[in-house]
Design a protein around this motif. Structure first.
Motif, PDB file in Angstrom:
ATOM      1  N   TRP A   7       2.575  13.429   2.234  1.00  0.00           N
ATOM      2  CA  TRP A   7       1.919  13.588   0.932  1.00  0.00           C
ATOM      3  C   TRP A   7       1.027  14.826   0.968  1.00  0.00           C
ATOM      4  O   TRP A   7       0.343  15.089   1.974  1.00  0.00           O
ATOM      5  CB  TRP A   7       1.075  12.353   0.613  1.00  0.00           C
ATOM      6  N   TYR A  44       0.116  15.846  -7.091  1.00  0.00           N
ATOM      7  CA  TYR A  44       0.347  15.184  -5.808  1.00  0.00           C
ATOM      8  C   TYR A  44       1.845  15.232  -5.503  1.00  0.00           C
ATOM      9  O   TYR A  44       2.661  14.714  -6.264  1.00  0.00           O
ATOM     10  CB  TYR A  44      -0.183  13.753  -5.828  1.00  0.00           C
ATOM     11  N   CYS A  55       6.747   7.158  -4.156  1.00  0.00           N
ATOM     12  CA  CYS A  55       7.689   8.182  -3.710  1.00  0.00           C
ATOM     13  C   CYS A  55       8.894   7.520  -3.050  1.00  0.00           C
ATOM     14  O   CYS A  55       8.739   6.643  -2.193  1.00  0.00           O
ATOM     15  CB  CYS A  55       7.003   9.115  -2.720  1.00  0.00           C
ATOM     16  N   LEU A  89       0.958   6.308  -2.243  1.00  0.00           N
ATOM     17  CA  LEU A  89      -0.337   6.944  -1.982  1.00  0.00           C
ATOM     18  C   LEU A  89      -1.351   6.253  -2.878  1.00  0.00           C
ATOM     19  O   LEU A  89      -1.135   6.150  -4.082  1.00  0.00           O
ATOM     20  CB  LEU A  89      -0.268   8.439  -2.307  1.00  0.00           C
ATOM     21  N   GLY A  95      -2.392   5.171   2.397  1.00  0.00           N
ATOM     22  CA  GLY A  95      -0.976   5.128   2.066  1.00  0.00           C
ATOM     23  C   GLY A  95      -0.277   3.967   2.708  1.00  0.00           C
ATOM     24  O   GLY A  95      -0.865   3.168   3.445  1.00  0.00           O
ATOM     25  N   CYS A 145       5.073  14.644  -2.917  1.00  0.00           N
ATOM     26  CA  CYS A 145       5.650  13.882  -1.823  1.00  0.00           C
ATOM     27  C   CYS A 145       6.785  14.714  -1.231  1.00  0.00           C
ATOM     28  O   CYS A 145       7.541  15.362  -1.965  1.00  0.00           O
ATOM     29  CB  CYS A 145       6.170  12.556  -2.345  1.00  0.00           C
ATOM     30  N   GLN A 167       9.532  10.876  -7.508  1.00  0.00           N
ATOM     31  CA  GLN A 167       8.152  10.436  -7.576  1.00  0.00           C
ATOM     32  C   GLN A 167       7.873   9.818  -8.938  1.00  0.00           C
ATOM     33  O   GLN A 167       8.422  10.243  -9.951  1.00  0.00           O
ATOM     34  CB  GLN A 167       7.194  11.615  -7.356  1.00  0.00           C
TER      35      GLN A 167
END
Lengths: 113, 113
Positions: free
Chosen positions: A34, A89, A23, A76, A66, A91, A6
């Motif tokens: 996500w 956040y 990602c 995202l 996304g 992934c 990421q």
């Protein structure tokens, strides 16, 4: 064998701005999910992408959107950032069939000022 | 909708002692159950999963979990804890053919020397 990667690792934004997180899935995986993880809480499902389409969505507003690319990587996007969007956040990638174990990246820490 | 409860926010055990982390779930269909571990600043790593079959499942790092349908529980156990097991542990549940995986709020494990 690269796992889920990421970028960026950290990001600072101000209210009202827009942000894009990226990602790359684990090699061989074609599905990307996500999650938002607020401080002291478990991850919350935002959405999942498969075959470049949003396959399922959690309880998040349309400000969260996304995209999945032909190479299975994903982005995202969050518009009109709010202070409450500050979170980690995550992934996660998996194989196409539903309910397969998900492999997580280390996340992007997003701070909103 | 499915949900997950981890009753213990924080647990402290001595190195070498046994460990049990509790997880209770509610669901409307056949559950898929997972335990993940998260070290500070990192993503989630899958410890084990239950889809069907034998209700006692073995995972990585010496962990095991037992699915008890009558108690709606999926508790994680380890016979002898190592200092490196200190981390945050998350239980998660998914419903068949539904990608919205729900996580508990997590249990933070501290290991005393």
């Amino acid at each position: 064998d690269a796992g889920v990667t990421q970028s960026p690792t950290h990001l600072i934004k101000t209210r009202g701005q827009q942000v894009t997180l990226r990602c790359s899935p684990k090699s061989g995986h074609d599905t990307v999910s996500w999650y938002q993880q607020a401080l002291g809480q478990g991850p919350q499902f935002i959405f999942q992408y498969y075959e470049e389409e949003e396959r399922q969505r959690g309880n998040f507003p349309d400000r969260f959107s996304g995209h999945q690319f032909p190479n299975y990587s994903s982005e995202l996007n969050v518009n009109a950032l709010l202070l409450g969007d500050s979170a980690l956040y995550l992934c996660a990638s998996s194989l196409g069939q539903r309910n397969q174990p998900q492999h997580f990246g280390d996340g992007t820490r997003l701070s909103i000022l | 909708a499915q949900s997950v409860t981890q009753p213990d926010i924080h647990i402290t055990v001595s190195e070498g002692a046994s460990l049990e982390l509790r997880c209770n779930y509610s669901y409307g269909a056949t559950p898929y159950l997972f335990w993940y571990v998260q070290s500070p600043g990192q993503g989630l790593q899958l410890l084990l999963k239950y889809f069907s079959g034998d209700t006692l499942v073995q995972g990585i790092k010496g962990f095991e979990a037992e699915f008890k349908r009558s108690q709606s529980s999926f508790n994680l156990r380890k016979p002898s804890v190592h200092w490196s097991d200190a981390a945050e542990y998350f239980c998660a549940v998914a419903v068949y053919n539904n990608n919205d995986m729900r996580f508990g709020a997590g249990t933070r494990l501290t290991v005393k020397p």
